[in-house]
Scaffold this active site. Sequence first.
Site, PDB file in Angstrom:
ATOM      1  N   HIS A 126       0.831  -1.204   0.000  1.00  0.00           N
ATOM      2  CA  HIS A 126       0.000   0.000   0.000  1.00  0.00           C
ATOM      3  C   HIS A 126       0.865   1.254   0.000  1.00  0.00           C
ATOM      4  O   HIS A 126       0.566   2.229  -0.705  1.00  0.00           O
ATOM      5  CB  HIS A 126      -0.919  -0.023   1.220  1.00  0.00           C
ATOM      6  CG  HIS A 126      -1.717   1.221   1.397  1.00  0.00           C
ATOM      7  ND1 HIS A 126      -1.404   2.174   2.338  1.00  0.00           N
ATOM      8  CD2 HIS A 126      -2.815   1.692   0.745  1.00  0.00           C
ATOM      9  CE1 HIS A 126      -2.262   3.166   2.262  1.00  0.00           C
ATOM     10  NE2 HIS A 126      -3.132   2.898   1.312  1.00  0.00           N
ATOM     11  N   GLU A 167       2.195   1.783  -3.468  1.00  0.00           N
ATOM     12  CA  GLU A 167       1.136   2.311  -4.341  1.00  0.00           C
ATOM     13  C   GLU A 167       1.050   3.832  -4.227  1.00  0.00           C
ATOM     14  O   GLU A 167       0.946   4.544  -5.225  1.00  0.00           O
ATOM     15  CB  GLU A 167      -0.197   1.675  -3.957  1.00  0.00           C
ATOM     16  CG  GLU A 167      -1.413   2.273  -4.650  1.00  0.00           C
ATOM     17  CD  GLU A 167      -2.590   2.434  -3.722  1.00  0.00           C
ATOM     18  OE1 GLU A 167      -3.191   3.537  -3.716  1.00  0.00           O
ATOM     19  OE2 GLU A 167      -2.922   1.481  -3.003  1.00  0.00           O
ATOM     20  N   HIS A 168       1.110   4.352  -3.007  1.00  0.00           N
ATOM     21  CA  HIS A 168       1.061   5.799  -2.796  1.00  0.00           C
ATOM     22  C   HIS A 168       2.248   6.499  -3.445  1.00  0.00           C
ATOM     23  O   HIS A 168       2.106   7.561  -4.062  1.00  0.00           O
ATOM     24  CB  HIS A 168       1.055   6.106  -1.299  1.00  0.00           C
ATOM     25  CG  HIS A 168      -0.296   6.078  -0.674  1.00  0.00           C
ATOM     26  ND1 HIS A 168      -0.829   7.137   0.027  1.00  0.00           N
ATOM     27  CD2 HIS A 168      -1.243   5.102  -0.643  1.00  0.00           C
ATOM     28  CE1 HIS A 168      -2.032   6.822   0.471  1.00  0.00           C
ATOM     29  NE2 HIS A 168      -2.298   5.583   0.091  1.00  0.00           N
ATOM     30  N   GLU A 182      -4.174   8.144   7.514  1.00  0.00           N
ATOM     31  CA  GLU A 182      -5.157   7.217   6.952  1.00  0.00           C
ATOM     32  C   GLU A 182      -5.445   6.078   7.934  1.00  0.00           C
ATOM     33  O   GLU A 182      -6.597   5.686   8.129  1.00  0.00           O
ATOM     34  CB  GLU A 182      -4.647   6.659   5.621  1.00  0.00           C
ATOM     35  CG  GLU A 182      -5.639   5.796   4.887  1.00  0.00           C
ATOM     36  CD  GLU A 182      -5.120   5.285   3.538  1.00  0.00           C
ATOM     37  OE1 GLU A 182      -5.883   4.579   2.848  1.00  0.00           O
ATOM     38  OE2 GLU A 182      -3.965   5.594   3.182  1.00  0.00           O
TER      39      GLU A 182
END
Length: 419
Positions: free
Chosen positions: A46, A49-50, A126
């Site tokens: 993740h 991905e960012h 997040e």
Amino acid sequence: MVQTRTLTNGLRIVTEDIPTVRSMTIGIWIGSGSRYESAEENGVSHFLEHMFFKGTSTRTASEIAESFDKIGGHVNAFTSKEYTCFYAKVLDQHAKKALSILGDMLFYSTFDEIELEKERQVIAEEIKMVDDTPDDIIHDYLDEASFGNHPLGRPILGTEETIQTFTRNSLIKHMDRCYTADNIVISLAGNKTEEVMEHIESLFGGLPSRPNHVERSIVAPSFLTGKTAKQKETEQAHLCLGFPGLPADHEDIYSLTLLNNALGGSMSSRLFQSIREEKGLAYSVFSYHAPFIDSGLLTIYAGSSLEQLDEMYEATMAAIQDVKAKGLTVKELENGKEQLKGNIMLGLESTSSKMSRNGKNELMLGHHRPLDEVIQRIEAVGLEDIKKTAEYVFQTDYSLSLISREGTYPTTLWQESLL
């Protein structure tokens, strides 16, 4: 018609040409997700991905966003337990441009240290946001209760502790391991897909291939009947029950889908009608099935006041026992079939949904069932199939996650499940 081809390096391309539209949706699917991470690197898929959106050797982060804005398209990405997807929807005349930008992001991202530190804080926020949303975080708690230390039991986002350890080198190491040609599928749906084939090969044909380089879990995780109770200052108590599901390619997957729809997957389902409409115990109550490559998890969720949690739990268990003992009615089965067929066919009326279906099927299953065959399989499900599936899913004790404010836990739920 869905067509597939494989480049010499092993990268797969799946296309569905739709000449009646003027758009194209492009998806790049990678077999990289939290399932393929160690405990120490939980969340790295993740995080990576960012970072692909944070600048390349030729574009800044703002220029990446502007590049799609000025061609009237949009771009985004997501990470799951078993894959990561980068996708863009553009006018067909801008498809090559979109592919070039996506290629730039995947091959020439700089992973700048300053941007990395900023994104570390973004992802930390997040994680806090999810933790502050009880009807969201409770599903992560259920995964942990259901799968324990298996990677499927870990959160996709990672933890505030693990993301602090990620460095530029650790991101590159993970990319080198997972972002190989044999582990990537490019899915295209829309107009004039054939016109971008040469461009894809020029961009991705040189990507290295290392077959079987990604260590995948080939043994299905054991389903655990763990119970977790978290105390939070919430107005509602949030409850999840978990039951063993089926792998994505299992022969009974449509039977389980129909069972889930009747139990809690729609407004006419037993749980919705009983718990919300008849008893008024909850605003939100539903069930869903999450299939993986070798296992699955059926989840039931409901949120209610702490004072009504006992009654809600008892109503849920009554619905489960009834469907296990008796299966579905003829009306429920027929209504469910029409609903499922409608959901599938109506859902495939956009280039985005076709791209997603084809990309996921190619990456996870390696084959594509024609729509007519899918419909036939749904129609072939009988009442005995449903009953057999219910007996399998509800054959054992269940996993459970509960979030409620400090105080005494409901007597029935506590005594039956947490002791």
